[in-house]
Design an enzyme around this catalytic site. Structure first.
Site, short mmCIF file in Angstrom:
data_model
loop_
_atom_site.label_atom_id
_atom_site.label_comp_id
_atom_site.label_asym_id
_atom_site.label_seq_id
_atom_site.Cartn_x
_atom_site.Cartn_y
_atom_site.Cartn_z
N HIS A 124 48.06 -108.36 65.28
CA HIS A 124 48.48 -107.59 66.45
C HIS A 124 48.05 -106.14 66.24
CE1 HIS A 124 51.30 -105.59 69.18
NE2 HIS A 124 51.47 -106.77 69.76
N ASP A 201 54.12 -108.69 58.69
CA ASP A 201 54.53 -108.41 60.07
C ASP A 201 55.30 -109.65 60.52
OD1 ASP A 201 54.78 -108.26 62.79
OD2 ASP A 201 52.64 -108.08 63.21
N GLN A 204 56.75 -112.38 64.82
CA GLN A 204 56.73 -113.75 65.37
C GLN A 204 57.27 -114.77 64.38
OE1 GLN A 204 56.14 -114.12 68.45
NE2 GLN A 204 55.02 -112.25 68.96
N LYS A 227 62.70 -109.76 70.04
CA LYS A 227 62.03 -111.06 69.96
C LYS A 227 62.92 -112.11 69.30
CE LYS A 227 57.26 -109.30 69.60
NZ LYS A 227 56.89 -109.09 70.98
N CYS A 365 47.22 -108.53 72.60
CA CYS A 365 47.19 -107.38 71.68
C CYS A 365 46.38 -107.63 70.42
CB CYS A 365 48.58 -106.90 71.30
SG CYS A 365 49.53 -106.31 72.69
#
Lengths: 412, 148
Positions: A124, A201, A204, A227, A365
């Site tokens: 991303h 990261d 997700q 999220k 993104c």
């Protein structure tokens, strides 16, 4: 459905209680962008506004003491949620804020010419642009781990990309475009063998399966509250304590210093407070705590298993359609990336929206990934535990009629 | 307005035709052209618009790149409609087009085939698709050139 049934949790979400879009019951398949909020989270936020409004950690009132305790307790909840110590939980504005803090506070301080930041081409923007700037200012260089033909990161490819110049390995725990889970524990071991730190990261990943920082050997983890059923505007940077202690804050101001004098001498507070200058989004952080508790009550293993079963069902049905191409049929998470033959991704997205289905088209993104997929963009359906097989069927029916003509008709 | 342009079937045909067989969708290396790059930050649309203006008259308009049905068809229609017009006439037409895309009253006769986009305003997150070419042409008429 199947082995795990989580449909009972749908009733917790006001957005799933009869809401329609374009005259159809809302099918919310845009969970990789943001998730819906359960009543417990909404009530926590409202309670702060209606009964608990006060600033935290600097008031003399009993109310401030009460809310400050709740606010600090969220660190304990998050620590339990991701398997770390409470003082290793730094509140941020979200995953992007966390990654920028990491790049600014660690990258700018410890990287220099000749150093390498190892990452992938499917990241991303939030996990690339801050590092691009670190490179520009420190002279360090980016290096990309080759992806497999499918688009996966493997331990083998990480190993072959490593050398003594790599100081940071940073990548998504789950790609927001292809939904593959990276082998995080294995990568952590390889990074450490070479003396590099490993940053994940987790935007997700954290909402969808259990991650344990201590067991997996992850040095940094960033994620967003919104999220994972929490409010927007809040998030976390987890860092191993000794690394956080060495790092600089990105922001300075009230709440981050113990004292300062007129000559510019600043004594910062301890970790994690030194990173949290200014009033944080208090209601967002309280809501994030409620969200983490809610997910743990359901059970991350159940959420993961249910999502996998649901996505396998959706992919199987999509593959029966002659006009749909799925790019990640074997991914482990709820992200299903596809295109409808002959229909531009955004036209497909708008058509599906006209049928009540919320999802996303574009490059998600990850602007260097289209080169890899060899398409200008894709449509992404991203599922969560409150989605159902029936909703997947609704998408399938809509895809059957997703033609250029019908996509144009919504404008007529 | 020509009553045929009120027929949904015809309006759809216009958009489909300009999407599948876009006019002026080829850039040129010839001299005297200005070129601007138009990329949407919120979607995939990524086009170049090229134009040649001489003595206050738009001699040529071209474009190329990646775009959805609405951006491709609208840029194609606008390029056809504005070619050969004086800059002043073109600005007037473009103003009416902008009014239509914003859902305001507009001069139907002036917009010819572009009336096919009269309902785009009902899809607010696609308005930028119907204006990416328009904004490119506006930049050309202002004399901007990304090649310089």
């Amino acid at each position: 459905m199947g082995t795990v049934d989580l449909s009972v949790y749908r009733k917790d979400f006001p957005m799933l209680d009869g809401k329609t879009m374009n005259g159809h019951p809302l099918v919310y398949f845009d969970n990789a962008a943001t998730t819906l909020k359960p009543r417990k989270v909404i009530d926590t936020v409202l309670k702060y506004y209606e009964e608990e409004t006060t600033n935290v950690e600097r008031g003399d009132s009993a109310l401030s003491a009460l809310v400050s305790a709740k606010y600090e307790n969220v660190r304990k909840i998050i620590a339990k949620f991701i398997g770390c110590d409470p003082e290793e939980v730094v509140y941020t504005s979200g995953a992007t804020g966390a990654l920028n803090l990491l790049a600014e506070g660690y990258g700018m301080k410890f990287l220099s010419e000749g150093n390498v930041i190892l990452t992938t081409e499917e990241e991303h923007a939030s996990n690339l642009l801050p590092w691009f700037r670190v490179c520009e200012r420190t002279g360090a260089k980016m290096r990309y781990i080759p992806l497999t033909e499918e688009g996966r990161v493997t331990e083998e490819n990480v190993r072959s990309s490593m050398d003594e110049h790599v100081k940071i390995v940073t990548l998504a725990g789950v790609s927001n475009v292809l939904g593959y889970e990276a082998p995080l524990k294995g990568i952590a071991d390889i990074a450490h063998e070479y003396g590099a730190v490993f940053a994940v990261d987790g935007a997700q990943a954290v909402p969808h399966f259990e991650l344990n920082m201590k067991e997996m050997g992850i040095d940094f983890l960033s994620f967003s509250s919104h999220k994972m059923c929490g409010p927007s505007g809040a998030g976390v940077l987890y860092g191993r304590k000794e690394l956080l202690e060495k790092m600089d804050p990105a922001n300075l101001g009230g709440g981050s210093n113990a004292r300062f004098d007129r000559y510019g001498k600043i004594i910062l507070r301890e970790v994690p407070d030194k990173f949290e200058a200014g009033t944080q989004p208090i209601e967002g952080i309280l809501g994030m705590g409620a969200a983490a508790e809610y997910l743990m009550e359901i059970g991350m293993d159940k959420i993961h298993a249910y999502e996998k079963e649901l996505r396998d069902y959706l992919v199987k049905r999509m593959e029966e359609l002659p006009n749909v191409k799925v790019y990640n049929p074997d991914a482990e998470t709820g992200i299903v990336t596809f295109n409808v033959e002959g229909v531009f991704p955004q036209d497909a997205g708008s058509y599906l929206s006209s049928r009540g289905i919320a999802l996303r088209s574009g490059q998600h993104c990850a602007k260097i990934l289209p080169d890899f997929l060899k398409v200008p963009g894709t449509v992404r359906a991203s599922l969560y535990f409150y989605n159902t097989k029936e909703e997947c069927d609704t998408l399938i029916e809509a895809l059957k009629t997703c033609t250029v003509e019908n996509a144009v008709d919504i404008f007529i | 307005m020509n009553s045929m342009l009120k027929d949904p079937g015809i309006l759809r045909e216009i958009i489909m035709d300009h999407y599948q067989y876009p006019r002026n969708k080829e850039l040129t290396e010839d001299k005297g052209y200005k070129k601007v790059h138009m990329a949407s930050d919120s979607c995939i649309d990524n086009i170049y618009v090229q134009g040649k203006v001489e003595d206050g008259i738009i001699k040529d308009l071209r474009f190329d790149g990646i775009g959805c049905t609405i951006s491709t068809a609208s840029t194609s229609i606008l390029s056809e409609m504005l070619k050969g017009k004086t800059v002043e006439e073109a600005k007037h037409i473009m103003q009416e087009y902008s009014r239509m895309i914003s859902g305001e009253p507009f001069d139907e006769d002036l917009l010819e085939e572009a009336v096919a986009f009269q309902n785009v305003y009902r899809q607010p997150n696609r308005v930028h698709c119907a204006t990416i070419g328009l904004h490119g042409i506006e930049r050309i008429l202002k004399g901007e050139n990304d090649d310089e």
